[in-house]
Design a protein around this motif. Structure first.
Motif, PDB file in Angstrom:
ATOM      1  N   ALA A  46       0.828  -1.211   0.000  1.00  0.00           N
ATOM      2  CA  ALA A  46       0.000   0.000   0.000  1.00  0.00           C
ATOM      3  C   ALA A  46       0.858   1.255   0.000  1.00  0.00           C
ATOM      4  CB  ALA A  46      -0.938  -0.002   1.208  1.00  0.00           C
ATOM      5  N   VAL A  47       1.877   1.276   0.819  1.00  0.00           N
ATOM      6  CA  VAL A  47       2.728   2.471   0.913  1.00  0.00           C
ATOM      7  C   VAL A  47       3.506   2.686  -0.389  1.00  0.00           C
ATOM      8  CG1 VAL A  47       4.737   3.466   2.076  1.00  0.00           C
ATOM      9  CG2 VAL A  47       2.923   2.383   3.423  1.00  0.00           C
ATOM     10  N   PHE A  48       4.245   1.681  -0.810  1.00  0.00           N
ATOM     11  CA  PHE A  48       5.145   1.879  -1.935  1.00  0.00           C
ATOM     12  C   PHE A  48       4.428   1.932  -3.282  1.00  0.00           C
ATOM     13  CE2 PHE A  48       8.147   0.572   1.323  1.00  0.00           C
ATOM     14  CZ  PHE A  48       9.091   1.586   1.192  1.00  0.00           C
ATOM     15  N   ASP A  49       3.332   1.218  -3.449  1.00  0.00           N
ATOM     16  CA  ASP A  49       2.579   1.340  -4.699  1.00  0.00           C
ATOM     17  C   ASP A  49       2.001   2.735  -4.850  1.00  0.00           C
ATOM     18  OD1 ASP A  49       3.190  -1.256  -5.246  1.00  0.00           O
ATOM     19  OD2 ASP A  49       1.116  -1.941  -5.426  1.00  0.00           O
ATOM     20  N   GLY A  54       2.094   7.700  -7.488  1.00  0.00           N
ATOM     21  CA  GLY A  54       2.045   9.145  -7.268  1.00  0.00           C
ATOM     22  C   GLY A  54       3.140   9.908  -7.994  1.00  0.00           C
ATOM     23  N   ILE A  55       4.333   9.331  -8.102  1.00  0.00           N
ATOM     24  CA  ILE A  55       5.430  10.029  -8.794  1.00  0.00           C
ATOM     25  C   ILE A  55       5.468   9.714 -10.287  1.00  0.00           C
ATOM     26  CG2 ILE A  55       6.841  10.215  -6.716  1.00  0.00           C
ATOM     27  CD1 ILE A  55       8.585   7.933  -7.799  1.00  0.00           C
ATOM     28  N   ILE A  70      -6.998   1.627  -3.044  1.00  0.00           N
ATOM     29  CA  ILE A  70      -6.492   1.889  -1.695  1.00  0.00           C
ATOM     30  C   ILE A  70      -5.517   3.031  -1.896  1.00  0.00           C
ATOM     31  CG2 ILE A  70      -5.129   1.021   0.230  1.00  0.00           C
ATOM     32  CD1 ILE A  70      -6.335  -1.740  -0.321  1.00  0.00           C
ATOM     33  N   GLY A  71      -5.938   4.216  -1.498  1.00  0.00           N
ATOM     34  CA  GLY A  71      -5.186   5.413  -1.860  1.00  0.00           C
ATOM     35  C   GLY A  71      -5.373   5.614  -3.349  1.00  0.00           C
ATOM     36  N   ILE A  72      -4.254   5.668  -4.083  1.00  0.00           N
ATOM     37  CA  ILE A  72      -4.343   5.771  -5.541  1.00  0.00           C
ATOM     38  C   ILE A  72      -3.922   4.467  -6.226  1.00  0.00           C
ATOM     39  CG2 ILE A  72      -4.108   8.277  -5.636  1.00  0.00           C
ATOM     40  CD1 ILE A  72      -1.145   7.925  -6.259  1.00  0.00           C
ATOM     41  N   ALA A  73      -3.652   3.434  -5.423  1.00  0.00           N
ATOM     42  CA  ALA A  73      -3.262   2.123  -5.962  1.00  0.00           C
ATOM     43  C   ALA A  73      -4.518   1.285  -6.213  1.00  0.00           C
ATOM     44  CB  ALA A  73      -2.341   1.399  -4.993  1.00  0.00           C
TER      45      ALA A  73
END
Length: 103
Positions: A46-49, A54-55, A70-73
């Motif tokens: 979740a964090v790294f995806d 995002g970048i 989940i977030g933008i993933a």
């Protein structure tokens, strides 16, 4: 082919290998460590995806994702973490053990 279809093929292969490992090894998979590992893998995914998306390092075809995030993933991205948490212990069970005399 959308991402869920690709995941279904990949996860089916992992599930078959997991079943084969259980049958051939006649041992029980350690459920608690696998669930703990799965939780950590899902959190790290979740964090790294989200960072990679995002970048702009990774992108997805909007027509091929489910639209659940989940977030933008996209949710589809987390299938690989589930597969890894099942695949590694399955392969471990299938590997021949070493006797203490070989060490």
């Amino acid at each position: 082919m959308n991402y869920w279809q690709l995941n279904a093929i990949f996860l089916a292969a992992v599930a078959m290998l997991g079943c084969l490992a259980l049958v051939k090894s006649r041992r029980v998979m350690p459920v608690l460590p696998i669930l703990g590992t799965l939780g950590i893998l899902l959190l790290v995914t979740a964090v790294f995806d989200n960072v990679m998306i995002g970048i702009g390092l990774v992108g997805y075809d909007a027509a091929k994702i489910s639209g659940a995030f989940i977030g933008i993933a996209p949710l589809e991205d987390f299938a690989y973490a589930v597969a890894a948490a099942v695949l590694l212990p399955s392969v471990w069970l299938l590997l021949p053990g070493r006797s203490r005399e070989e060490s």
